[in-house]
Design an enzyme around this catalytic site. Structure first.
Site, PDB file in Angstrom:
ATOM      1  N   GLY A  16       3.854  19.193 -28.549  1.00 48.24           N
ATOM      2  CA  GLY A  16       2.725  19.918 -27.975  1.00 48.24           C
ATOM      3  C   GLY A  16       2.380  19.523 -26.556  1.00 48.24           C
ATOM      4  N   TYR A 154     -15.433  16.961 -33.792  1.00 50.41           N
ATOM      5  CA  TYR A 154     -14.396  17.008 -32.759  1.00 50.41           C
ATOM      6  C   TYR A 154     -15.036  17.168 -31.385  1.00 50.41           C
ATOM      7  CZ  TYR A 154     -10.510  18.944 -30.016  1.00 50.41           C
ATOM      8  OH  TYR A 154      -9.568  19.182 -29.044  1.00 50.41           O
ATOM      9  N   PRO A 184      -8.513  20.905 -22.000  1.00 50.12           N
ATOM     10  CA  PRO A 184      -7.847  22.146 -22.374  1.00 50.12           C
ATOM     11  C   PRO A 184      -8.811  23.090 -23.086  1.00 50.12           C
ATOM     12  CG  PRO A 184      -6.595  20.223 -23.091  1.00 50.12           C
ATOM     13  CD  PRO A 184      -7.956  19.742 -22.701  1.00 50.12           C
TER      14      PRO A 184
END
Length: 253
Positions: A16, A154, A184
């Protein structure tokens, strides 16, 4: 070859975004240590790095285990004699409403996304301070800047990472070390695909987010890697304590 003669460490580099970052740094001339919990993935990336004509090193580590992290950083420095660039990319998430979450999941998210970065920098920064310079690039998320439904813990870890990075940037600036954050937006990775497949609800949420991106597409790992490569380059010598969103305009903060 902007990074020729430099040594980089990238966590979560077996696939990734981490893989793309490791390869981008290698293309710019850096030798790169690939730190990942899955040996086979790390070995594959090492081979790709060495095919670019620079050295690669595999470090099989669970970033939740401080002793493992410390040994890995020490091994890197012992083998290569220097550590110039640290990219804390290792991360994990599970989409679920907060009220449906469990403490085991919370702990895993916190340990990988936040404490793992603390462990890496606790091990790496003393060496960088002694050398009088270096680059730290931490990979957070736009979830940490604006929140994200079904990703409360998160988002909390990524917000903590942003605040932590700004503080560390202040503390180590006098040693010639810069610390910046790349956030991101939604990016095509195995983790994202896994969340899609976990439930139809997740898939719908991800699809809706994708439709809202002004530039009209989901991010690719290489988009994130390009931002990291810039912050690691000589062109970013006077940039520290900053947070850069790479999200196609999904968030503008």
């Amino acid at each position: 070859m902007k990074l020729k003669g430099k040594t980089a460490l990238v966590t979560g580099a077996g696939q990734g975004i981490g893989r793309a970052i490791a390869l981008a740094l290698a293309r710019d001339g850096a030798q790169v240590a690939v730190l990942d919990v899955v040996k086979e993935n790390a070995e594959a990336v090492r081979r790709e790095i060495e095919a670019l004509g620079v050295k690669g090193l595999v470090l099989v580590v669970d970033v939740r285990k401080r002793a493992e992290v410390g040994r890995a950083v020490a091994e890197l420095i012992a083998q290569w004699g220097q550590l110039d660039i640290v990219v804390n990319n290792a991360g994990w998430d599970r989409m679920q409403p907060f009220l449906e979450g469990d403490e085991e999941t919370w702990d895993k998210i916190i340990e990988i996304n936040f404490k793992g970065t603390l462990y890496v920098l606790k091990a790496a920064l003393p060496h960088m301070v002694q050398r009088g310079g270096g680059r730290v690039i931490n990979i957070a998320s736009d979830a940490g800047r604006v929140g994200s439904s079904n990703e409360a813990v998160y988002a909390g870890t990524k917000g903590a990472l942003i605040a932590f990075s700004k503080t560390i940037a202040r503390e180590v600036a006098r040693h010639g070390i810069t610390v910046n954050v790349v956030c991101p937006g939604i990016t095509e990775t195995a983790l994202l695909q896994g969340m899609r497949e976990e439930s139809p609800k997740n898939a719908k949420v991800i699809e809706a987010i994708g439709r809202a991106i002004p530039l009209g597409r989901t991010g690719q790992p290489e988009d994130i890697a390009a931002a990291v490569a810039f912050l690691a380059s000589p062109e970013a010598n006077y940039i520290t304590g900053q947070t850069l969103s790479v999200s196609g305009g999904l968030t503008m903060v």
